[in-house]
Design an enzyme around this catalytic site. Structure first.
Site, PDB file in Angstrom:
ATOM      1  N   HIS A 306       0.226  -3.634   9.408  1.00 19.89           N
ATOM      2  CA  HIS A 306       1.113  -4.005   8.136  1.00 19.89           C
ATOM      3  C   HIS A 306      -0.804  -4.500   7.405  1.00 19.89           C
ATOM      4  O   HIS A 306      -1.129  -4.748   8.370  1.00 19.89           O
ATOM      5  CB  HIS A 306       1.937  -4.913   8.256  1.00 19.89           C
ATOM      6  CG  HIS A 306       2.063  -5.138   6.699  1.00 19.89           C
ATOM      7  ND1 HIS A 306       1.149  -5.689   5.725  1.00 19.89           N
ATOM      8  CD2 HIS A 306       2.954  -4.647   5.809  1.00 19.89           C
ATOM      9  CE1 HIS A 306       1.835  -5.794   4.262  1.00 19.89           C
ATOM     10  NE2 HIS A 306       2.843  -4.935   4.362  1.00 19.89           N
ATOM     11  N   ASP A 363      10.021  -2.005   7.158  1.00 24.84           N
ATOM     12  CA  ASP A 363      10.877  -0.850   7.461  1.00 24.84           C
ATOM     13  C   ASP A 363      11.282  -0.799   8.753  1.00 24.84           C
ATOM     14  O   ASP A 363      12.350   0.186   8.968  1.00 24.84           O
ATOM     15  CB  ASP A 363       9.325   0.051   7.002  1.00 24.84           C
ATOM     16  CG  ASP A 363       9.285   0.441   6.153  1.00 24.84           C
ATOM     17  OD1 ASP A 363       8.127   0.018   5.245  1.00 24.84           O
ATOM     18  OD2 ASP A 363      10.691   0.201   5.314  1.00 24.84           O
TER      19      ASP A 363
HETATM   20  C1  SDX Z   1       5.102  -1.050   3.412  1.00 23.77           C
HETATM   21  O1  SDX Z   1       1.655  -3.171   1.765  1.00 23.77           O
HETATM   22  C2  SDX Z   1       2.147  -3.428   0.825  1.00 23.77           C
HETATM   23  O2  SDX Z   1       2.619  -4.680   1.060  1.00 23.77           O
HETATM   24  C3  SDX Z   1       3.096  -2.558   2.222  1.00 23.77           C
HETATM   25  C4  SDX Z   1       4.922  -2.925   1.838  1.00 23.77           C
HETATM   26  C5  SDX Z   1       5.571  -3.314   0.939  1.00 23.77           C
HETATM   27  O3  SDX Z   1       6.685  -4.257   0.917  1.00 23.77           O
HETATM   28  O4  SDX Z   1       5.194  -3.082  -0.416  1.00 23.77           O
HETATM   29  O5  SDX Z   1       5.131  -3.567   2.955  1.00 23.77           O
HETATM   30  C6  SDX Z   1       6.144  -1.908   2.416  1.00 23.77           C
HETATM   31  O6  SDX Z   1       4.922   0.216   3.192  1.00 23.77           O
HETATM   32  C7  SDX Z   1       5.369  -1.110   5.599  1.00 23.77           C
HETATM   33  C8  SDX Z   1       4.392  -0.868   6.179  1.00 23.77           C
HETATM   34  C9  SDX Z   1       5.056   0.796   6.299  1.00 23.77           C
HETATM   35  N1  SDX Z   1       4.862   1.710   7.060  1.00 23.77           N
HETATM   36  C10 SDX Z   1       5.042   2.322   8.287  1.00 23.77           C
HETATM   37  O7  SDX Z   1       5.508   1.866   9.269  1.00 23.77           O
HETATM   38  C11 SDX Z   1       3.929   3.141   9.174  1.00 23.77           C
HETATM   39  C12 SDX Z   1       3.179   3.166  10.747  1.00 23.77           C
HETATM   40  N2  SDX Z   1       2.417   1.875   9.917  1.00 23.77           N
HETATM   41  C13 SDX Z   1       0.763   2.477  10.202  1.00 23.77           C
HETATM   42  O8  SDX Z   1      -0.028   3.239   9.204  1.00 23.77           O
HETATM   43  C14 SDX Z   1       0.169   1.272   9.466  1.00 23.77           C
HETATM   44  O9  SDX Z   1       0.354  -0.336  10.277  1.00 23.77           O
HETATM   45  C15 SDX Z   1      -0.402   0.701   8.402  1.00 23.77           C
HETATM   46  C16 SDX Z   1      -0.124   1.877   7.452  1.00 23.77           C
HETATM   47  C17 SDX Z   1       0.788   0.309   7.882  1.00 23.77           C
HETATM   48  C18 SDX Z   1      -1.575  -0.200   8.523  1.00 23.77           C
HETATM   49  O10 SDX Z   1      -2.823  -0.102   8.028  1.00 23.77           O
HETATM   50  P1  SDX Z   1      -4.137  -0.584   7.732  1.00 23.77           P
HETATM   51  O11 SDX Z   1      -4.058  -1.766   7.802  1.00 23.77           O
HETATM   52  O12 SDX Z   1      -5.088   0.217   7.134  1.00 23.77           O
HETATM   53  O13 SDX Z   1      -3.908  -0.503   9.819  1.00 23.77           O
HETATM   54  P2  SDX Z   1      -5.597   1.037  10.257  1.00 23.77           P
HETATM   55  O14 SDX Z   1      -4.818   1.994   9.896  1.00 23.77           O
HETATM   56  O15 SDX Z   1      -6.296   0.207   9.919  1.00 23.77           O
HETATM   57  O16 SDX Z   1      -5.018  -0.058  11.987  1.00 23.77           O
HETATM   58  C19 SDX Z   1      -5.477  -1.239  12.556  1.00 23.77           C
HETATM   59  C20 SDX Z   1      -5.606  -0.629  13.935  1.00 23.77           C
HETATM   60  C21 SDX Z   1      -6.501   0.874  14.075  1.00 23.77           C
HETATM   61  O17 SDX Z   1      -6.558   1.472  15.427  1.00 23.77           O
HETATM   62  P3  SDX Z   1      -8.248   0.930  15.759  1.00 23.77           P
HETATM   63  O18 SDX Z   1      -8.714   2.451  14.733  1.00 23.77           O
HETATM   64  O19 SDX Z   1      -8.663  -0.864  15.364  1.00 23.77           O
HETATM   65  O20 SDX Z   1      -8.277   1.048  17.247  1.00 23.77           O
HETATM   66  O21 SDX Z   1      -4.231  -0.004  14.317  1.00 23.77           O
HETATM   67  C22 SDX Z   1      -3.999   1.048  14.416  1.00 23.77           C
HETATM   68  C23 SDX Z   1      -4.981   1.841  13.922  1.00 23.77           C
HETATM   69  O22 SDX Z   1      -4.874   3.132  14.707  1.00 23.77           O
HETATM   70  N3  SDX Z   1      -2.233   0.957  13.701  1.00 23.77           N
HETATM   71  C24 SDX Z   1      -1.726   1.635  15.224  1.00 23.77           C
HETATM   72  C25 SDX Z   1      -0.671   1.274  13.680  1.00 23.77           C
HETATM   73  N4  SDX Z   1      -0.967   1.147  12.661  1.00 23.77           N
HETATM   74  C26 SDX Z   1      -2.419   0.366  13.489  1.00 23.77           C
HETATM   75  N5  SDX Z   1      -0.968   1.977  15.828  1.00 23.77           N
HETATM   76  C27 SDX Z   1      -0.069   2.659  16.282  1.00 23.77           C
HETATM   77  N6  SDX Z   1       0.215   2.784  15.545  1.00 23.77           N
HETATM   78  C28 SDX Z   1       0.815   1.637  14.590  1.00 23.77           C
HETATM   79  N7  SDX Z   1       1.567   1.639  13.618  1.00 23.77           N
END
Ligand code: SDX
Length: 429
Positions: A306, A363
């Site tokens: 998140h 989620d």
């Molecule tokens: C919602 O914003 C809100 O408030 C949203 C929400 C709401 O109520 O409105 O809470 C609802 O959207 C919840 C989120 C639902 N989405 C998912 O579950 C999809 C899977 N999650 C990811 O795609 C991700 O965690 C996000 C999109 C939720 C957040 O992405 P960020 O903050 O941009 O984080 P990032 O992409 O910069 O990741 C940081 C690191 C990266 O690795 P490095 O480059 O540092 O090595 O964490 C890794 C990412 O690759 N990473 C994950 C991951 N999420 C982040 N690796 C594997 N699996 C994951 N799910």
């Protein structure tokens, strides 16, 4: 006002005002930066950039705190109904009994769907995704009920808010019913909003459906948990579209489009598809976790991570407990719940996820609960939409009420070709 922030940029020492929120958050106000230094800031995904001040929702991502208008999500889930939370978000106060009765009267009245809109929905393919149907119908409301924009009187905005909360529930149920060829079911006057939603989804003329009280409580809690979440992707979209003085229906319809994305509200559907895929293909948990960690693989563990929560999403905790209670009550275990719990345990013990503070988000468990309640997977994000509607409306209303509100228009740093002359077609390669 806190001590000003000092920066040195473009050969200049600059003092920028610092503002502090009521919960101690601090921001450097950079509105004078470009005018003074010609520099802008760059912040891909806006992880460090505030777009506004707001009195609606407070999140502490490190401590896993979520408050709506100062009330904790835990207390609201225990004591309030979703309709009271809608009123709280939109009117900045919990309703008196008289205000609640009047609001419920409006929700009943506005649950009717204009007959011409029923014809509209008949032209969708039967397998159209319900998010597409809902987005189109909400957008179409501005043709059936014109005239609510930034200059509208508060009373007109409040009536439209009630209309949207009532219609969004009807459209979600209608999208499902139409996909099955079932007739529309209207809500029972005076019945709880969540209970009516279950009835509008599952009642049939030949088999009476009586919502289970535990399911009704679970429905209210799920809608409350999704009601708002400050400047998330879809709410920021609603604010940006609304900042052009687009009407309220068009603004929240853009929020539906943004919420549909699998990285945002579409994640609850993606979580279930991911768990089902693991089960159907007999994939090992370790194999899946390694795939999610592999930088060369675009796969991500849906339902984890998140932008704001770097601790447990408080909503995930509440839903996980609710999930277990509902499944236990129905004496049916769900193999996907067992799989989800095993996956969560392994992920929370894995250094990759620990270092990146990736925890289950709202989620991760919501889909399992929706499934236990009988909803098909493609209805999970539409239910998120029904829940989030009051939050979008509250933010739109707060934004249009801001004195001196400005249209949102971010800057960029250009990295394309520098000036070049136009080649004759004979000279092109
Ligand atoms: C919602 O914003 C809100 O408030 C949203 C929400 C709401 O109520 O409105 O809470 C609802 O959207 C919840 C989120 C639902 N989405 C998912 O579950 C999809 C899977 N999650 C990811 O795609 C991700 O965690 C996000 C999109 C939720 C957040 O992405 P960020 O903050 O941009 O984080 P990032 O992409 O910069 O990741 C940081 C690191 C990266 O690795 P490095 O480059 O540092 O090595 O964490 C890794 C990412 O690759 N990473 C994950 C991951 N999420 C982040 N690796 C594997 N699996 C994951 N799910």
């Amino acid at each position: 006002m806190s001590t000003p922030g000092k920066i040195h940029v473009g050969g200049q020492d600059l003092e920028l005002p610092v503002i502090e929120g009521t919960e101690g958050e601090k921001a450097v106000d950079i509105s004078a930066l470009r005018g003074t230094t010609k520099y802008i800031t760059l912040d891909q995904g806006y992880g460090n950039t505030g777009s506004c001040t707001s009195k609606i929702t407070f999140i502490d991502g490190e401590k896993g705190i979520l408050h709506y208008r100062g009330y904790s999500i835990e207390e609201l889930c225990e004591k309030a109904t979703f309709v009271e939370v809608c009123y709280l978000l939109i009117h900045d106060k919990l309703p008196t009994q008289a205000e609640l009765d009047e609001f419920n009267e409006l929700l009943d009245k506005y649950s009717l769907v204009h007959e011409a809109m029923l014809h509209l929905i008949n032209h969708f393919p039967y397998d159209a995704h319900p998010m597409n149907v809902m987005g189109c119908l909400v957008q179409a409301l501005s043709s059936f009920y014109p005239g609510v924009d930034a200059k509208s009187k508060t009373e007109h905005i409040n009536l439209t808010a009630a209309r949207l909360i009532a219609k969004t529930r009807a459209f979600a149920a209608l999208a499902y019913r139409k996909s099955k060829g079932f007739p529309l079911v209207y809500p029972n006057k005076g019945e709880d909003y969540g209970s009516n939603f279950l009835r509008m989804m599952f009642d049939t003329p030949v088999k009476h459906y009586e919502p289970d009280p535990d399911m009704v409580k679970a429905m209210n809690i799920l809608l409350i948990l999704h009601a708002d979440h400050e400047q998330n992707c879809s709410t920021s979209t609603v604010r940006l579209v609304g900042s052009s003085h687009a009407n309220l229906y068009a603004s929240v319809a853009s929020g539906i489009a943004a919420l549909w994305g699998p990285l945002h509200g579409g994640a609850n559907q993606s979580v279930m598809e991911m768990l089902q895929n693991i089960k159907d293909k007999g994939l090992g948990i370790e194999q899946v976790i390694n795939k999610a960690k592999d930088k060369d693989d675009p796969f991500r563990l849906m339902g984890f991570g998140h932008r704001v929560y770097k601790n447990f999403d408080p909503r995930a905790r509440i839903i996980k407990d609710l999930c277990r209670k509902i499944l236990l009550k129905n004496a049916n275990s769900d193999p996907l719940l067992d799989l989800a719990i095993e996956l969560e345990d392994k992920v929370l013990a894995d250094d990759y996820f620990i270092e990146r503070k990736l925890y289950p988000n709202v989620d991760f468990y919501s889909g399992l609960l929706y499934r236990a309640m009988g909803f098909p997977v493609n209805m999970f994000t539409p239910i998120f939409t029904v829940g989030r509607m009051p939050g979008w409306i509250a933010h739109w209303k707060e934004m249009v009420s801001e004195p001196g509100g400005k249209i949102g228009r971010p800057r960029q740093i250009y990295t394309g070709y520098t000036n070049r002359s136009y080649p004759d077609i004979s000279e092109r390669k």
